[in-house]
Design a protein around this motif. Structure first.
Motif, PDB file in Angstrom:
ATOM      1  N   LEU A 289      -5.249  -2.409 -67.334  1.00 55.65           N
ATOM      2  CA  LEU A 289      -6.328  -2.988 -66.539  1.00 55.65           C
ATOM      3  C   LEU A 289      -5.855  -3.353 -65.139  1.00 55.65           C
ATOM      4  O   LEU A 289      -6.607  -3.232 -64.165  1.00 55.65           O
ATOM      5  N   ALA A 329     -10.743  -8.711 -66.287  1.00 55.25           N
ATOM      6  CA  ALA A 329     -10.312  -8.228 -67.599  1.00 55.25           C
ATOM      7  C   ALA A 329      -8.794  -8.305 -67.737  1.00 55.25           C
ATOM      8  O   ALA A 329      -8.274  -8.675 -68.796  1.00 55.25           O
ATOM      9  N   THR A 340     -11.584 -10.214 -75.536  1.00 56.26           N
ATOM     10  CA  THR A 340     -12.315 -10.675 -74.351  1.00 56.26           C
ATOM     11  C   THR A 340     -12.077  -9.749 -73.176  1.00 56.26           C
ATOM     12  O   THR A 340     -12.991  -9.453 -72.401  1.00 56.26           O
ATOM     13  N   LEU A 342     -11.476  -6.524 -73.223  1.00 55.98           N
ATOM     14  CA  LEU A 342     -12.261  -5.301 -73.395  1.00 55.98           C
ATOM     15  C   LEU A 342     -13.740  -5.564 -73.138  1.00 55.98           C
ATOM     16  O   LEU A 342     -14.447  -4.711 -72.583  1.00 55.98           O
ATOM     17  N   LEU A 343     -14.215  -6.746 -73.540  1.00 56.90           N
ATOM     18  CA  LEU A 343     -15.617  -7.091 -73.293  1.00 56.90           C
ATOM     19  C   LEU A 343     -15.899  -7.168 -71.798  1.00 56.90           C
ATOM     20  O   LEU A 343     -16.911  -6.651 -71.306  1.00 56.90           O
ATOM     21  N   ALA A 345     -14.126  -5.692 -69.400  1.00 60.91           N
ATOM     22  CA  ALA A 345     -13.961  -4.358 -68.822  1.00 60.91           C
ATOM     23  C   ALA A 345     -15.208  -3.506 -69.018  1.00 60.91           C
ATOM     24  O   ALA A 345     -15.523  -2.661 -68.174  1.00 60.91           O
ATOM     25  N   ALA A 346     -15.934  -3.731 -70.112  1.00 57.68           N
ATOM     26  CA  ALA A 346     -17.149  -2.945 -70.373  1.00 57.68           C
ATOM     27  C   ALA A 346     -18.247  -3.248 -69.372  1.00 57.68           C
ATOM     28  O   ALA A 346     -19.208  -2.470 -69.239  1.00 57.68           O
ATOM     29  N   LEU A 347     -18.144  -4.354 -68.644  1.00 60.16           N
ATOM     30  CA  LEU A 347     -19.170  -4.694 -67.658  1.00 60.16           C
ATOM     31  C   LEU A 347     -19.146  -3.751 -66.458  1.00 60.16           C
ATOM     32  O   LEU A 347     -20.159  -3.584 -65.787  1.00 60.16           O
ATOM     33  N   PRO A 349     -18.635  -0.238 -66.225  1.00 62.19           N
ATOM     34  CA  PRO A 349     -19.542   0.920 -66.343  1.00 62.19           C
ATOM     35  C   PRO A 349     -20.990   0.518 -66.508  1.00 62.19           C
ATOM     36  O   PRO A 349     -21.894   1.219 -66.052  1.00 62.19           O
ATOM     37  N   ALA A 350     -21.242  -0.642 -67.149  1.00 61.29           N
ATOM     38  CA  ALA A 350     -22.625  -1.096 -67.290  1.00 61.29           C
ATOM     39  C   ALA A 350     -23.228  -1.392 -65.922  1.00 61.29           C
ATOM     40  O   ALA A 350     -24.384  -1.057 -65.648  1.00 61.29           O
ATOM     41  N   SER A 353     -23.962   1.902 -64.115  1.00 57.55           N
ATOM     42  CA  SER A 353     -25.140   2.558 -64.671  1.00 57.55           C
ATOM     43  C   SER A 353     -26.417   1.878 -64.189  1.00 57.55           C
ATOM     44  O   SER A 353     -27.390   2.542 -63.831  1.00 57.55           O
TER      45      SER A 353
END
Length: 366
Positions: A289, A329, A340, A342-343, A345-347, A349-350, A353
């Motif tokens: 990260l 992250a 936490t 990974l959660l 980090a997922a923000l 690409p969200a 998009s």
């Protein structure tokens, strides 16, 4: 964040295309192809479509930038050695409200300057009334403080100076040398808000708040010269700061959260082995990260250093804002909380998009 972040409020948005479906010109054709009424009377003004008003508010509040906010509270909870819970959710809600309050207040405070330099913005273009923007800023500030109070007294004790910093930045400090420092303080306080709400204290989260605040300081300093360009020294300093932060984030040895440290007390069978595996996994994740953070921020900073034109400087600011999420992250992983991290980090690409959606195409992330 004009308020936290990282996200500088005074950063200009790119020129927005004219929204279709606006009122017809007096005496011109009525939308849909009908001719003007006989006798030279002006055609009735077509009502502004709801999507146009919604788009103006989305532009004013910079909705795509909201995805950089939850990671503050989550990284703060991880740094405090606590698992996210309902109080963390309240802290996230408080952060979102205070962030958006800063966005609305920023454009209200800059409405005269924007009328001359950025007439496409919602207030000078007439798509959002100044009084509506100020009302929204006040209401969002009140909601943010109420949510923080629901998370407990420690959270409210952090949210109150955070709200004060937001208003002080937008109303007075933004155009002074103290502006970047105020922005950095706001982002750091936002991380401490998550720690206070989740664990009841902020001391353990102070190092992570300092690292995130330093990143925000660099981004804000670059943003102050993006409308006209400027010296190469500022993006060069931001590039050096990115390298230093990457080293600090990836070099520190992750420590398991408080609950796992208690479970790994000496003498418990298998505890040392499980702790070592957890630490190694968090270490690898923090390194990955941290590399993502450096890759996101360093390249546009380097381009702006070689050519500090307004266009490349604006790209550098955008890169710095996008890099906030992988940094959050990495800080969570550095604190030993891989889930936490990974959660958060997922923000990223969200957020990308959401920003690419047709209705968001003309909304600036800053």
């Amino acid at each position: 964040m004009s308020r936290t972040g990282d996200t500088p409020r005074d950063t200009p948005a790119p020129p927005a295309p004219v929204t279709s479906g606006g009122p017809a010109a007096p005496g011109g054709p009525v939308p849909g192809g009908a001719a003007s009424p006989p006798g030279g009377a002006a055609a009735p003004r077509a009502p502004r479509p709801r999507s146009g008003r919604a788009g103006a508010w989305a532009e004013l509040l910079r909705l795509p930038a909201l995805f950089t906010v939850p990671g503050d509270a989550l990284a703060g909870a991880a740094a405090a050695g606590a698992r996210p819970g309902p109080r963390t959710v309240l802290a996230i809600g408080s952060s979102l409200c205070l962030y958006e309050a800063g966005m609305a207040l920023n454009d209200w405070a800059d409405r005269e300057e924007d009328a001359a330099e950025r007439p496409h913005r919602p207030i000078p273009s007439g798509r959002v009334r100044p009084c509506a923007a100020l009302t929204a800023a006040c209401a969002l500030t009140g909601a943010g403080l109420a949510l923080a109070a629901g998370a407990g007294r420690p959270a409210l004790a952090v949210a109150t100076p955070l709200a004060a910093t937001v208003w002080a930045y937008d109303l007075g400090l933004k155009h002074t040398p103290a502006g970047p420092v105020a922005m950095a303080a706001a982002r750091g306080l936002d991380l401490l808000l998550g720690a206070a709400a989740t664990a009841g204290g902020t001391r353990a989260a102070a190092p992570s708040a300092a690292l995130l605040g330093t990143h925000t300081l660099a981004v804000t300093a670059v943003s102050r010269q993006e409308t006209r360009g400027g010296s190469s020294l500022v993006p060069l300093a931001a590039l050096a700061t990115t390298g230093l932060l990457t080293r600090l984030v990836t070099r520190g040895r992750p420590r398991p959260p408080a609950g796992r440290r208690a479970a790994a007390a000496p003498g418990l069978p298998g505890s040392t082995r499980a702790t070592d595996r957890t630490r190694r996994a968090a270490e690898v994740l923090a390194t990955a990260l941290g590399a993502a953070y450096a890759a996101t921020a360093a390249r546009p900073y380097a381009h702006a250093t070689l050519n500090p034109s307004p266009e490349l400087t604006q790209r550098a600011v955008g890169g710095g804002i996008r890099a906030t999420v992988p940094l959050q992250a990495a800080l969570a992983a550095r604190s030993g909380s891989a889930v936490t991290a990974l959660l958060v980090a997922a923000l990223a690409p969200a957020g990308r998009s959401f920003a690419r959606r047709a209705s968001m195409r003309k909304v600036s992330v800053t």
